[in-house]
Design a protein around this motif. Sequence first.
Motif, short mmCIF file in Angstrom:
data_model
loop_
_atom_site.label_atom_id
_atom_site.label_comp_id
_atom_site.label_asym_id
_atom_site.label_seq_id
_atom_site.Cartn_x
_atom_site.Cartn_y
_atom_site.Cartn_z
N MET A 12 0.81 -1.22 0.00
CA MET A 12 0.00 0.00 0.00
C MET A 12 0.85 1.27 0.00
N ASP A 13 2.17 1.10 -0.12
CA ASP A 13 3.10 2.24 -0.18
C ASP A 13 2.99 3.15 1.04
N THR A 14 2.82 2.56 2.21
CA THR A 14 2.77 3.37 3.43
C THR A 14 4.18 3.82 3.82
N VAL A 15 4.24 4.86 4.64
CA VAL A 15 5.53 5.36 5.11
C VAL A 15 6.15 4.31 6.04
N PRO A 16 7.41 3.90 5.81
CA PRO A 16 8.06 2.92 6.69
C PRO A 16 8.04 3.36 8.15
N HIS A 71 5.80 20.21 -0.32
CA HIS A 71 4.43 19.68 -0.44
C HIS A 71 4.42 18.49 -1.41
N ASP A 72 3.26 17.84 -1.48
CA ASP A 72 3.10 16.66 -2.33
C ASP A 72 4.25 15.67 -2.12
N MET A 73 4.55 15.40 -0.84
CA MET A 73 5.67 14.52 -0.50
C MET A 73 5.16 13.10 -0.22
N HIS A 74 5.88 12.14 -0.76
CA HIS A 74 5.53 10.73 -0.57
C HIS A 74 6.79 9.94 -0.25
N VAL A 75 6.70 9.04 0.71
CA VAL A 75 7.80 8.15 1.06
C VAL A 75 7.23 6.73 1.13
N TRP A 76 7.93 5.79 0.48
CA TRP A 76 7.42 4.42 0.49
C TRP A 76 8.58 3.43 0.35
N THR A 77 8.24 2.16 0.54
CA THR A 77 9.22 1.08 0.44
C THR A 77 9.05 0.36 -0.88
N ILE A 78 10.14 0.24 -1.64
CA ILE A 78 10.10 -0.54 -2.87
C ILE A 78 10.24 -2.01 -2.52
N ALA A 79 11.26 -2.31 -1.73
CA ALA A 79 11.52 -3.66 -1.21
C ALA A 79 12.33 -3.48 0.06
N THR A 80 12.71 -4.59 0.70
CA THR A 80 13.45 -4.50 1.95
C THR A 80 14.69 -3.62 1.79
N ASP A 81 14.80 -2.60 2.63
CA ASP A 81 15.94 -1.67 2.65
C ASP A 81 16.05 -0.81 1.40
N GLN A 82 14.99 -0.72 0.60
CA GLN A 82 14.98 0.17 -0.56
C GLN A 82 13.81 1.14 -0.41
#
Length: 311
Positions: free
Chosen positions: A215-219, A241-252
């Motif tokens: 779900m591309d949640t913030v780690p 603004h319009d900032m997004h942080v998500w996990t692609i895979a483990t440690d990425q």
Amino acid sequence: MVEKDYHHISHRKEQTKTKKTLWITLILTLAFTIVEIVGGLLSNSLALLSDSAHMISDVFALGLSMTAIYMATRKPNGKYTFGYVRFETIASFLNGLALMIIAGGIFVQGIVRMIRPEPIELGLMLGIASVGLVVNLVLTIVLSRSMEEEKNLNVQSALWHFIGDLLSSVGVIVSAALIYFTGVLLFDPLVSMAIGGIICTGGFRIARESYRVLMDTVPDHLDLEEIRKDILAVEGVKNVHDMHVWTIATDQYSLTAHVFVHQDIQPMCVTLAVGEMLTSKHGIAHSTIQIEHPLLHDHGEFGKEQLKVVS
């Protein structure tokens, strides 16, 4: 030959140690699963059969994990620009769901066995459970050491499986001892249901963590507001603004953000400074920063308010 599409971080994984660990674990698990199924049927122990059901899920989970690791070695292409590393998350999510479904089946069978108790061959039950305890202890140690060397969500999900197996083996041994000394057959379904509870808990945790990545949640270890403040602290930046942080895979981890800067500031300097800060302080090596000015980029009423600050 130079690749035509350059990536700042590698969207593929080469985890040699993890592959070797999972192959060893898969072979040992498959061998003992067969032993436990035969032993559970011969001894008529629901606790032993419920543990073997968990072991079957382990074989399935390890097979998915192996597939995910091999998929993750494939390079990104024009269709899958992030590569195939997220397949490890999909595999972990399926593993978690499988654990919860198996736990549900164990609960149902436990209730049936409580209503209609059946005789148990305690000697065989105890012998196989003791061997299982040793096997699961060895596999838990192997996977724990692998996690220390190469962090991977798949190995983490496999580790949860075997922690559950280890506790299950202890539960079966305790169940056999209680039945031997008390003669109460009710302990067999009760212990099997307790094992089901352990399996369900582990499965839920794995599925929840995988779901959050999908779900591309913030780690969990990253604070969005703290990152925003750090970007604002970069010289020339007036708004994020319009900032997004998500996990692609483990440690990425990836970040995208739009920032308002002064008209007289050099955009490249801001982008470089923000990128270096994100990598060094927050471990985010893949960031995309879009430099904007409210006078040139329409942001409606929000932009008009920002003009008072930026100009």
